[in-house]
Design an enzyme around this catalytic site. Structure first.
Site, PDB file in Angstrom:
ATOM      1  N   CYS A   2       0.891  -1.077   0.003  1.00  0.00           N
ATOM      2  CA  CYS A   2       0.007   0.181   0.061  1.00  0.00           C
ATOM      3  C   CYS A   2       1.174   1.275   0.102  1.00  0.00           C
ATOM      4  CB  CYS A   2      -0.938   0.135   1.281  1.00  0.00           C
ATOM      5  SG  CYS A   2      -2.024  -1.505   1.557  1.00  0.00           S
ATOM      6  N   ARG A  27       2.948   0.466  -5.113  1.00  0.00           N
ATOM      7  CA  ARG A  27       3.067  -0.096  -3.966  1.00  0.00           C
ATOM      8  C   ARG A  27       1.657  -1.211  -3.810  1.00  0.00           C
ATOM      9  NH1 ARG A  27       6.684   2.183  -0.574  1.00  0.00           N
ATOM     10  NH2 ARG A  27       5.671   1.121   1.221  1.00  0.00           N
ATOM     11  N   TRP A  72      -2.964  -2.533  -1.457  1.00  0.00           N
ATOM     12  CA  TRP A  72      -2.817  -3.932  -1.775  1.00  0.00           C
ATOM     13  C   TRP A  72      -3.366  -4.812  -0.799  1.00  0.00           C
ATOM     14  CZ3 TRP A  72      -0.011  -8.281  -0.064  1.00  0.00           C
ATOM     15  CH2 TRP A  72       0.511  -9.150  -0.824  1.00  0.00           C
ATOM     16  N   ASN A  98      -0.972   1.853   6.149  1.00  0.00           N
ATOM     17  CA  ASN A  98      -0.202   0.913   5.298  1.00  0.00           C
ATOM     18  C   ASN A  98       0.558  -0.119   6.291  1.00  0.00           C
ATOM     19  OD1 ASN A  98       1.800  -0.687   3.804  1.00  0.00           O
ATOM     20  ND2 ASN A  98       3.191   0.925   3.878  1.00  0.00           N
ATOM     21  N   GLY A  99       0.200  -1.327   6.510  1.00  0.00           N
ATOM     22  CA  GLY A  99       0.787  -2.319   7.435  1.00  0.00           C
ATOM     23  C   GLY A  99      -0.205  -3.409   7.522  1.00  0.00           C
ATOM     24  N   GLU A 463      15.983 -15.876 -12.970  1.00  0.00           N
ATOM     25  CA  GLU A 463      15.689 -14.469 -12.960  1.00  0.00           C
ATOM     26  C   GLU A 463      14.694 -14.391 -14.267  1.00  0.00           C
ATOM     27  OE1 GLU A 463      15.495 -12.304 -11.370  1.00  0.00           O
ATOM     28  OE2 GLU A 463      14.931 -10.539 -12.682  1.00  0.00           O
ATOM     29  N   LYS A 467      10.621 -13.143 -14.327  1.00  0.00           N
ATOM     30  CA  LYS A 467       9.976 -11.997 -15.141  1.00  0.00           C
ATOM     31  C   LYS A 467       8.836 -12.377 -15.849  1.00  0.00           C
ATOM     32  CE  LYS A 467      11.689  -9.755 -13.459  1.00  0.00           C
ATOM     33  NZ  LYS A 467      12.616  -9.457 -12.671  1.00  0.00           N
ATOM     34  N   GLU A 470       5.751 -13.617 -13.851  1.00  0.00           N
ATOM     35  CA  GLU A 470       5.021 -12.661 -12.950  1.00  0.00           C
ATOM     36  C   GLU A 470       4.417 -11.458 -13.732  1.00  0.00           C
ATOM     37  OE1 GLU A 470       7.449  -9.610 -10.640  1.00  0.00           O
ATOM     38  OE2 GLU A 470       9.346 -10.180 -12.021  1.00  0.00           O
ATOM     39  N   HIS A 486      16.197 -35.805 -14.594  1.00  0.00           N
ATOM     40  CA  HIS A 486      15.828 -36.390 -13.189  1.00  0.00           C
ATOM     41  C   HIS A 486      14.389 -36.100 -13.070  1.00  0.00           C
ATOM     42  CE1 HIS A 486      20.051 -37.600 -12.530  1.00  0.00           C
ATOM     43  NE2 HIS A 486      20.345 -36.275 -13.166  1.00  0.00           N
ATOM     44  N   LYS A 581       5.369  -3.512  -5.779  1.00  0.00           N
ATOM     45  CA  LYS A 581       6.691  -3.095  -5.966  1.00  0.00           C
ATOM     46  C   LYS A 581       7.319  -3.459  -4.657  1.00  0.00           C
ATOM     47  CE  LYS A 581      10.007  -1.700  -8.408  1.00  0.00           C
ATOM     48  NZ  LYS A 581      10.654  -2.671  -9.357  1.00  0.00           N
TER      49      LYS A 581
HETATM   50  C1  F6R Z   1      10.590  -9.198  -9.286  1.00  0.00           C
HETATM   51  C2  F6R Z   1      10.676  -8.262  -8.146  1.00  0.00           C
HETATM   52  C3  F6R Z   1      10.324  -9.123  -6.764  1.00  0.00           C
HETATM   53  C4  F6R Z   1      11.355  -8.150  -5.952  1.00  0.00           C
HETATM   54  C5  F6R Z   1      11.346  -8.831  -4.573  1.00  0.00           C
HETATM   55  C6  F6R Z   1      12.254  -7.946  -3.635  1.00  0.00           C
HETATM   56  O1  F6R Z   1      10.642  -8.843 -10.605  1.00  0.00           O
HETATM   57  O2  F6R Z   1      10.406  -7.435  -8.522  1.00  0.00           O
HETATM   58  O3  F6R Z   1      10.562 -10.273  -6.886  1.00  0.00           O
HETATM   59  O4  F6R Z   1      12.518  -8.365  -6.337  1.00  0.00           O
HETATM   60  O5  F6R Z   1       9.824  -8.451  -3.941  1.00  0.00           O
HETATM   61  O6  F6R Z   1      12.199  -6.641  -3.512  1.00  0.00           O
HETATM   62  P1  F6R Z   1      13.243  -5.709  -3.054  1.00  0.00           P
HETATM   63  O7  F6R Z   1      14.474  -5.670  -4.151  1.00  0.00           O
HETATM   64  O8  F6R Z   1      12.904  -4.106  -3.327  1.00  0.00           O
HETATM   65  O9  F6R Z   1      13.507  -5.987  -2.003  1.00  0.00           O
END
Ligand code: F6R
Length: 586
Positions: A2, A27, A72, A98-99, A463, A467, A470, A486, A581
């Site tokens: 949030c 957020r 969120w 937020n929390g 990675e 991507k 998600e 395996h 994010k």
């Molecule tokens: C994937 C992504 C998330 C963040 C994770 C950690 O694309 O963005 O997996 O990498 O939530 O976030 P930070 O780096 O802000 O701790």
């Protein structure tokens, strides 16, 4: 998660708050709402979904006291009533939160008024404050007494139409700062929504209550002792927070990556030397989540191959469970773009209690993680707005390469290599931008996509699969190439895309054999390499580079692949469903 925003000062337009809220949407974007003091009354608006089209009423509002929230969902489904702000029965108090309030059920039991509009934990806070205000307490006293009863994490903004010269902000384990301008004072979850208004911030600490008025503020602890909090001027390296010519932030951020490599040149050697001395003879643990965890995997590889240190990499949400077994001279190296990720902060706080040294690599200046750390390396890659991390990953991996080299006294050599690589990265984008778009068209209706690689390139597979899944919502999974046989081979059938990340290095032929085994079962092989091969059904062509740096170029077309696939499927890559994010919940 949030995002919250508030303002007190000269009269502003309602859209100032919604514009700022839009910048906080990364957020959380399940629903949103605002509350304004307007002609001595509280006017509030709530809506589900993202902020698209501002209601006429908000456009017409002028106000000197306002709050806003973008959600969120944690407690309570996504609905208009569960959206914030929460407003009291008499319409004289408004609150955003937020929390997570862990003891909200106990508190609910104790409240005399049990009529709740929403299913949220946040409304309990409002009710607590409301009871105290109704019993004659000032807003400030009511808030401070109420927050002392809360367990959990909270960044709160509260105002009352009866005390219209005050905005109260409280911070405890969720981010909150004040932005000081000539026209008034903002409070916000982070600096991003305020970048057009100010570069002067007050970073509140856990346990702070700020009493904010038009031109000044005071900060207290929960026992109401006044505390001095400085105004800090942030000299920003931040690039434009707009999308510029790009359709999406994610695309802009992918394209910015050659410049991210160049920005490494501005890192201070002294900081790297000091950190190198700290970690040289230590037990080193990288912690992080998601993409930051994946970046840690490269840290492990670089440190063991270049610096002769063998670190461990632990997912931050798992780290507290191993903390008891960690030796005393350990150094915890926390990776986080936002510096606000709850799992990382929790681990770091626990590690600090054991007197372990904390080093962090963070993008957001003065974020909670940065403040908890003994030493910080800033990514300096500019704001990352797209929910899927791209340029922050590149920055993390390149800085880990620089640090591992710095331990060996090769700081400047590595700087030059990274500078050179930035040109190769531009070449990679130019070489692949159209063909990858074509490829995304091919994979967009696949149920599963697999990514394989060996050694360092397994990290790229992880990675790249993160991507794709998600933002496109296609099931994507990474395997160490040798492990396919395996078990996972059972998942391969006709035309299942298998992305093979395989530069022409020592392990190339082994990886290729694994690709051939998948191809024999019908897989569509997408080769990501510096050399084409007959076994590849599709080739993503990359230039030859130092094998340790190959991940930094091979991830680029795979980020683009995820991006275009999502766009083809009409899914917004900047705001994938169910994600945010900054993940500020555990
Ligand atoms: C994937 C992504 C998330 C963040 C994770 C950690 O694309 O963005 O997996 O990498 O939530 O976030 P930070 O780096 O802000 O701790």
């Amino acid at each position: 998660m949030c995002g919250i925003i508030g303002f007190i000062g000269e009269t502003i337009k309602g859209t100032v708050i919604t514009d700022a809220l839009k910048k906080l949407e990364y957020r959380g974007y399940d629903s949103w709402g605002t509350a304004f003091l307007s002609e001595n009354k509280i006017e509030f608006f709530k809506q589900t979904g993202q902020i698209n089209g501002i209601p006429e009423k908000i456009k017409k509002i002028n106000s000197s006291l306002a709050i806003g929230h973008t959600r969120w969902a944690t407690h309570g489904k996504i609905s208009k009533v569960n959206a914030h702000p929460h407003v009291s029965v008499n319409n004289d108090l408004a609150l955003v939160h937020n929390g997570i309030i862990e003891n909200f059920s106990e508190l609910k039991e104790k409240l005399s008024d049990k009529n709740f509009f929403s299913e949220t934990d946040s409304e309990v806070i409002l009710k607590l404050i409301e009871e105290k205000v109704n019993s004659g307490k000032s807003l400030f006293n009511a808030v401070s007494e109420s927050v002392s009863l809360l367990k959990g994490s909270f960044a709160l903004l509260v105002f009352s139409s009866k005390e219209k010269d005050k905005l109260i902000a409280v911070k405890h384990e969720s981010p909150l700062l004040l932005g000081i301008t000539e026209k008034g004072i903002f409070a916000a979850s982070d600096q991003i929504p305020l970048s057009n208004f100010t570069n002067q911030f007050v970073f509140l600490e856990d346990g702070d209550i700020a009493l904010i008025e038009k031109n000044n503020f005071k900060v207290f602890d929960f026992s109401l002792n006044e505390i001095k909090r400085e105004i800090i001027k942030v000299e920003s390296e931040i690039t434009s927070s707009g999308k510029l010519k790009y359709s999406h932030f994610m695309l802009k951020e992918i394209m910015e990556q050659p410049f991210v490599l160049k920005s490494v040149l501005s890192q201070e050697e002294k900081n790297f030397n000091e950190i190198s001395s700290l970690i040289k003879d230590s037990n080193l643990f990288f912690i992080g989540n998601g993409t930051s965890f994946n970046a840690g995997l490269f840290g492990k590889e670089f440190f063991s191959r270049i610096a002769g240190i063998n670190p461990q990499v632990i997912e931050a949400s798992e780290f507290p469970y191993v903390l008891d077994f960690i030796p005393e001279n350990s150094v915890i190296f926390a990776l986080s773009q936002s510096g606000e990720t709850a799992d990382v902060l929790d681990s770091v706080k626990k590690a600090k209690k054991k007197n372990l040294k904390i080093i962090s690599m963070v993008n957001v200046f003065n974020s909670s993680l940065a403040r908890l750390s003994d030493k910080v390396i800033y990514l300096n890659c500019g704001e990352e707005i797209g929910v899927a991390s791209t340029k922050a990953f590149t920055s993390q991996v390149s800085l880990l390469y620089l640090l591992a080299n710095s331990v060996k006294g090769n700081f400047n050599k590595a700087l030059n290599e990274l500078n050179e690589l930035s040109f190769k990265m531009t070449e990679v984008i130019e070489l692949n931008k159209n063909s990858v778009k074509e490829l995304s068209h091919k994979i967009k209706s696949s149920k599963d996509v697999f990514f394989i690689g060996r050694s360092l390139n397994y990290g790229v597979a992880l990675e790249a699969s993160l991507k794709l899944k998600e933002i496109s919502y296609i099931h994507a999974e990474a395997f160490q190439a040798g492990s396919l046989k395996h078990g996972p081979l059972a998942l391969i059938s006709d035309n299942v895309p298998v992305v093979v990340i395989a530069p022409k290095d020592k392990v190339f032929s082994d990886t290729l054999n694994n690709a051939i085994q998948a191809k024999a079962r019908g897989a569509f092989i997408i080769g990501v390499s510096d050399e084409n091969n007959n076994e590849f059904d599709f080739f993503i062509k990359l230039p030859k580079v130092n094998e340790l740096l190959f991940p930094l170029i091979s991830i680029i077309p795979l980020q683009l692949l995820a991006f275009h696939t999502a766009v083809f499927l009409e899914r917004n890559p900047d705001k994938p469903k169910n994600l945010a994010k900054s993940v500020t919940v555990k």
